[in-house]
Design a protein around this motif. Sequence first.
Motif, PDB file in Angstrom:
ATOM      1  N   ALA A 185      -1.439  -0.884   0.192  1.00 46.86           N
ATOM      2  CA  ALA A 185      -2.020  -0.319  -1.033  1.00 46.86           C
ATOM      3  C   ALA A 185      -1.340  -0.892  -2.272  1.00 46.86           C
ATOM      4  CB  ALA A 185      -1.895   1.207  -1.009  1.00 46.86           C
ATOM      5  N   LEU A 186      -0.013  -1.017  -2.239  1.00 44.41           N
ATOM      6  CA  LEU A 186       0.705  -1.588  -3.379  1.00 44.41           C
ATOM      7  C   LEU A 186       0.290  -3.047  -3.625  1.00 44.41           C
ATOM      8  CD1 LEU A 186       4.279  -0.151  -2.714  1.00 44.41           C
ATOM      9  CD2 LEU A 186       2.754   0.443  -4.629  1.00 44.41           C
TER      10      LEU A 186
ATOM     11  N   GLN B 193       0.765  -4.250  -7.449  1.00 42.60           N
ATOM     12  CA  GLN B 193       2.056  -3.665  -7.831  1.00 42.60           C
ATOM     13  C   GLN B 193       3.184  -4.301  -7.009  1.00 42.60           C
ATOM     14  OE1 GLN B 193       1.723   0.578  -7.474  1.00 42.60           O
ATOM     15  NE2 GLN B 193       0.083   0.708  -8.986  1.00 42.60           N
ATOM     16  N   LEU B 194       3.362  -5.584  -7.197  1.00 43.87           N
ATOM     17  CA  LEU B 194       4.342  -6.328  -6.408  1.00 43.87           C
ATOM     18  C   LEU B 194       5.768  -5.854  -6.651  1.00 43.87           C
ATOM     19  CD1 LEU B 194       2.912  -9.959  -6.672  1.00 43.87           C
ATOM     20  CD2 LEU B 194       2.545  -8.255  -4.892  1.00 43.87           C
ATOM     21  N   SER B 195       6.056  -5.431  -7.849  1.00 52.40           N
ATOM     22  CA  SER B 195       7.428  -4.989  -8.141  1.00 52.40           C
ATOM     23  C   SER B 195       7.787  -3.714  -7.381  1.00 52.40           C
ATOM     24  CB  SER B 195       7.612  -4.769  -9.644  1.00 52.40           C
ATOM     25  OG  SER B 195       6.740  -3.756 -10.099  1.00 52.40           O
ATOM     26  N   ALA B 196       6.794  -2.937  -6.994  1.00 54.13           N
ATOM     27  CA  ALA B 196       7.048  -1.704  -6.245  1.00 54.13           C
ATOM     28  C   ALA B 196       7.034  -1.938  -4.732  1.00 54.13           C
ATOM     29  CB  ALA B 196       6.005  -0.643  -6.611  1.00 54.13           C
ATOM     30  N   ALA B 197       6.577  -3.103  -4.320  1.00 55.16           N
ATOM     31  CA  ALA B 197       6.459  -3.407  -2.892  1.00 55.16           C
ATOM     32  C   ALA B 197       7.821  -3.740  -2.277  1.00 55.16           C
ATOM     33  CB  ALA B 197       5.494  -4.567  -2.679  1.00 55.16           C
ATOM     34  N   ASP B 198       7.941  -3.480  -1.007  1.00 57.04           N
ATOM     35  CA  ASP B 198       9.152  -3.747  -0.227  1.00 57.04           C
ATOM     36  C   ASP B 198       9.073  -5.194   0.279  1.00 57.04           C
ATOM     37  OD1 ASP B 198      11.320  -3.749   1.502  1.00 57.04           O
ATOM     38  OD2 ASP B 198      10.639  -2.022   2.676  1.00 57.04           O
ATOM     39  N   ILE B 199       9.283  -6.132  -0.616  1.00 58.91           N
ATOM     40  CA  ILE B 199       9.066  -7.558  -0.349  1.00 58.91           C
ATOM     41  C   ILE B 199       9.893  -8.059   0.832  1.00 58.91           C
ATOM     42  CG2 ILE B 199       9.231  -9.885  -1.307  1.00 58.91           C
ATOM     43  CD1 ILE B 199       6.944  -8.181  -2.483  1.00 58.91           C
ATOM     44  N   GLU B 200      11.143  -7.664   0.922  1.00 58.53           N
ATOM     45  CA  GLU B 200      12.006  -8.155   2.012  1.00 58.53           C
ATOM     46  C   GLU B 200      11.459  -7.762   3.383  1.00 58.53           C
ATOM     47  OE1 GLU B 200      14.670 -10.369   3.864  1.00 58.53           O
ATOM     48  OE2 GLU B 200      14.382 -10.350   1.691  1.00 58.53           O
ATOM     49  N   HIS B 201      11.082  -6.513   3.532  1.00 56.52           N
ATOM     50  CA  HIS B 201      10.537  -6.070   4.817  1.00 56.52           C
ATOM     51  C   HIS B 201       9.150  -6.656   5.072  1.00 56.52           C
ATOM     52  CE1 HIS B 201      13.574  -2.624   4.911  1.00 56.52           C
ATOM     53  NE2 HIS B 201      13.828  -3.382   5.945  1.00 56.52           N
TER      54      HIS B 201
ATOM     55  N   THR C 189      11.602   5.140   9.176  1.00 52.66           N
ATOM     56  CA  THR C 189      11.228   6.436   9.753  1.00 52.66           C
ATOM     57  C   THR C 189       9.753   6.563  10.124  1.00 52.66           C
ATOM     58  OG1 THR C 189      10.871   7.391   7.560  1.00 52.66           O
ATOM     59  CG2 THR C 189      13.088   7.625   8.534  1.00 52.66           C
ATOM     60  N   ASP C 190       8.881   5.821   9.442  1.00 50.98           N
ATOM     61  CA  ASP C 190       7.437   5.915   9.730  1.00 50.98           C
ATOM     62  C   ASP C 190       6.786   4.585   9.368  1.00 50.98           C
ATOM     63  OD1 ASP C 190       4.740   6.512  10.003  1.00 50.98           O
ATOM     64  OD2 ASP C 190       4.892   8.456   8.995  1.00 50.98           O
ATOM     65  N   PHE C 191       6.858   3.647  10.313  1.00 51.99           N
ATOM     66  CA  PHE C 191       6.382   2.290  10.056  1.00 51.99           C
ATOM     67  C   PHE C 191       4.905   2.277   9.660  1.00 51.99           C
ATOM     68  CE2 PHE C 191       4.592  -1.807  11.266  1.00 51.99           C
ATOM     69  CZ  PHE C 191       5.437  -2.665  10.579  1.00 51.99           C
ATOM     70  N   TYR C 192       4.098   3.080  10.316  1.00 52.33           N
ATOM     71  CA  TYR C 192       2.667   3.125  10.014  1.00 52.33           C
ATOM     72  C   TYR C 192       2.432   3.527   8.556  1.00 52.33           C
ATOM     73  CZ  TYR C 192      -2.257   4.389  10.258  1.00 52.33           C
ATOM     74  OH  TYR C 192      -3.610   4.479  10.028  1.00 52.33           O
ATOM     75  N   ALA C 193       3.101   4.579   8.121  1.00 57.04           N
ATOM     76  CA  ALA C 193       2.952   5.019   6.729  1.00 57.04           C
ATOM     77  C   ALA C 193       3.461   3.943   5.776  1.00 57.04           C
ATOM     78  CB  ALA C 193       3.705   6.334   6.509  1.00 57.04           C
ATOM     79  N   TRP C 194       4.596   3.320   6.131  1.00 58.36           N
ATOM     80  CA  TRP C 194       5.145   2.243   5.297  1.00 58.36           C
ATOM     81  C   TRP C 194       4.136   1.096   5.169  1.00 58.36           C
ATOM     82  CZ3 TRP C 194       5.972  -2.866   6.610  1.00 58.36           C
ATOM     83  CH2 TRP C 194       6.650  -3.638   5.659  1.00 58.36           C
ATOM     84  N   ALA C 195       3.547   0.688   6.284  1.00 65.46           N
ATOM     85  CA  ALA C 195       2.600  -0.434   6.261  1.00 65.46           C
ATOM     86  C   ALA C 195       1.399  -0.116   5.372  1.00 65.46           C
ATOM     87  CB  ALA C 195       2.146  -0.767   7.679  1.00 65.46           C
TER      88      ALA C 195
END
Length: 121
Positions: free
Chosen positions: A18-19, A24-32, A7-13
């Motif tokens: 920041a993660l 905070q690798l466990s909280a990161a969206d590793i697949e994406h 929904t908001d790639f810029y915010a996601w990036a």
Amino acid sequence: MSTLYDTDFYAWANEQAALLRAGQLSAADIEHIAEEIESMGKAEKRELVSRLAVLLLHLLKWRFQPKRRCSSWEATIRIQRRDLTRHLKDNPSLKPKVPEAVEDAYVNAVIAASDETGLRE
């Protein structure tokens, strides 16, 4: 279910950066993140093919339309050669891909040259 990535790639990036910086690798969206890194690599190869296509187009026009040669063609040839050299210097692992990239770019350059010059492919 829609995610911030959808929904908001810029915010996601920015969130992912920041993660990662916070460790905070466990909280990161590793697949994406992995998909985006792969996409960046593909973009570098596409740029190589694109620059080669522009160079080859102008070299073809230079070769097959000697009476129409002009300074703008010469400038384009010089600029593309310079930019290709810089691109390969910045991405040395692309060097083994150059023959394949030239093949791809040449097909595109021939089509464009034929269209621009009226000569048969």
